[in-house]
Design a protein around this motif. Structure first.
Motif, PDB file in Angstrom:
ATOM      1  N   GLY A 216       0.885  -1.113  -0.028  1.00  0.00           N
ATOM      2  CA  GLY A 216       0.118  -0.093  -0.033  1.00  0.00           C
ATOM      3  C   GLY A 216       0.802   1.161   0.234  1.00  0.00           C
ATOM      4  O   GLY A 216       2.050   1.033   0.109  1.00  0.00           O
ATOM      5  N   ILE A 217      -0.112   2.503  -0.021  1.00  0.00           N
ATOM      6  CA  ILE A 217       0.812   3.592   0.073  1.00  0.00           C
ATOM      7  C   ILE A 217       0.345   4.203   1.535  1.00  0.00           C
ATOM      8  O   ILE A 217      -0.454   4.644   1.629  1.00  0.00           O
ATOM      9  CB  ILE A 217       0.238   4.642  -1.036  1.00  0.00           C
ATOM     10  N   SER A 218       1.656   4.749   2.125  1.00  0.00           N
ATOM     11  CA  SER A 218       1.383   5.398   3.283  1.00  0.00           C
ATOM     12  C   SER A 218       1.007   6.858   3.016  1.00  0.00           C
ATOM     13  O   SER A 218       1.683   7.624   2.401  1.00  0.00           O
ATOM     14  CB  SER A 218       2.738   5.464   4.060  1.00  0.00           C
ATOM     15  N   LEU A 219       0.098   7.579   3.918  1.00  0.00           N
ATOM     16  CA  LEU A 219      -0.209   8.754   3.789  1.00  0.00           C
ATOM     17  C   LEU A 219       0.254   9.676   4.893  1.00  0.00           C
ATOM     18  O   LEU A 219      -0.135  10.751   5.134  1.00  0.00           O
ATOM     19  CB  LEU A 219      -1.964   8.853   3.687  1.00  0.00           C
ATOM     20  N   VAL A 220       0.884   8.877   5.894  1.00  0.00           N
ATOM     21  CA  VAL A 220       1.364   9.760   7.084  1.00  0.00           C
ATOM     22  C   VAL A 220       2.851   9.560   7.367  1.00  0.00           C
ATOM     23  O   VAL A 220       3.416   8.403   6.616  1.00  0.00           O
ATOM     24  CB  VAL A 220       0.757   9.493   8.352  1.00  0.00           C
TER      25      VAL A 220
END
Length: 413
Positions: free
Chosen positions: A210-214
């Motif tokens: 996935g892609i980290s948003l934080v």
């Protein structure tokens, strides 16, 4: 042990022989295969020994040849026992009924043991067996062990292996559970995002899928998406061509604060044993219990302790018979005032247990600040505990419609 049982079933004698040729008589007995045991030392031309009942009549030619005399001192074994009580029909019928009763009970299950369970409780397994009509007293031949093992694996998700077998009148249910982390246990076929379970400040982020948003140092609120499972695939013009979905997987630790609050009353009712107690014995067979008479008055305040044991023969032959005792201990209740020092000690014990429960769940204690103050009827304990813990939980990923290039071109015109 087997030889003694054989002697008892066939009968045996304790005899004494007297004469000048006792040694020759004993040698002839051994030469003719007559078994002799428990022989004492020969004194004054006599000897005492034990022998089987069926060998008694084989001694006649040997006695004539050696001219010794034989005297029967003791008769033992089942044949003599039955002959002695041959006229007591009720006693014989009782023995026969007891033997048939034991034979019938040997075909039933009177004890169930569960081995290897951890997350699945024993009561849960026993209730499940009751639904399958497997309970105390069930016929052993009516239990399909293979089918029960298969149903245990299918109906209980943690169970990966099961074995059911009988030992005498005991049914043993042995299971093995799979060891998986909470994160893996919650994985499904649906693509999932990782969101914040509470308000916190991010300490570290390690993303696998996935892609980290934080990032570390960000302040998040409950419900914010931390790692998304949706990834945008761009074309040569930098426009969204399609979306790629996968379940997000990451280790995210954050700083959070727990509010701690407790109270201890200034007056407590305590129970102390006075030293007086009464014991009653009981005997239980099936669902019927017989208890010795009560020879004393009931205590005003008391606590009862019961100990029981199930009758077991030959290590695994359990019967529906229980014996035990019940102890009634007298208690004296009184009101005790709690001082500030005692309250601090009790509060510290409760607070340490609270911290131990957090650490058992993988929470790292960073800082703690707790205070105690005296209120009207209670001591109030309150404070905050700063921790570093995983705050992620899963949430289904929002599925977006893939942009249509023709519609996008028309909108631009």
């Amino acid at each position: 042990m087997i030889e003694r049982f054989y002697r008892f079933m066939t009968g045996f004698l304790m005899v004494q022989v007297r004469g000048k040729n006792v040694s020759r008589f004993l040698n002839l007995c051994i030469r003719n295969g007559i078994h002799i045991y428990q022989m004492d030392n020969m004194e004054h031309m006599q000897c005492t020994f034990g022998m089987n009942l069926r060998d008694l009549y084989r001694l006649t030619p040997l006695l004539r040849k050696t001219r010794v005399r034989i005297y029967i001192k003791k008769r033992m074994g089942l044949p003599f026992f039955l002959y002695r009580y041959r006229k007591r029909k009720i006693f014989a019928a009782s023995l026969l009924g007891m033997a048939l009763g034991i034979l019938f009970m040997s075909t039933r299950i009177w004890r169930i043991e569960v081995v290897g369970n951890s997350s699945v409780g024993k009561d849960t397994i026993l209730n499940y067996l009751k639904e399958k009509e497997i309970n105390y007293g069930v016929d052993r031949n009516s239990i399909d062990n293979d089918a029960l093992e298969l149903s245990l694996r299918q109906d209980f998700d943690p169970v990966i292996w099961a074995s059911v077998y009988e030992e005498g009148t005991k049914l043993v249910v042995c299971i093995q559970e799979k060891l998986v982390s909470e994160k893996k246990a919650k994985q499904t076929d649906t693509c999932m995002d990782l969101v914040a379970a509470k308000d916190a400040k991010i300490a570290s982020v390690i993303t696998r899928n996935g892609i980290s948003l934080v990032k570390a140092g960000d302040q998040v609120k409950a419900g914010d998406i931390l790692v998304t499972g949706r990834q945008e695939i761009l074309d040569d013009n930098g426009e969204i061509k399609e979306y790629y979905y996968q379940s997000a997987d990451a280790d995210i630790l954050a700083y959070a604060v727990y509010d701690y609050e407790d109270s201890i009353p200034k007056q407590m009712v305590v129970s102390d044993a006075t030293g007086k107690e009464y014991t009653r014995f009981f005997f239980r067979i099936f669902d019927y219990q017989f208890t010795t008479p009560k020879l004393h008055a009931d205590f005003e305040h008391s606590e009862t302790f019961e100990e029981s044991s199930q009758l077991c023969l030959l290590n695994s032959f359990y019967l529906p018979v229980y014996t035990g005792k019940s102890r009634q201990v007298e208690l004296e209740k009184k009101i005790q005032k709690v001082s500030m020092e005692e309250a601090k000690s009790m509060a510290l014990e409760n607070f340490n247990q609270f911290l131990a429960d957090l650490e058992e769940n993988g929470v790292e204690i960073m800082d703690k600040n707790v205070m105690i103050e005296s209120m009207n009827e209670n001591y109030r304990i309150y404070g905050k505990v700063k921790v570093c813990e995983s705050i992620i939980k899963q949430k289904p990923t929002e599925i977006l419609k893939t942009p249509d290039k023709k519609e996008t071109a028309q909108e631009e015109e």
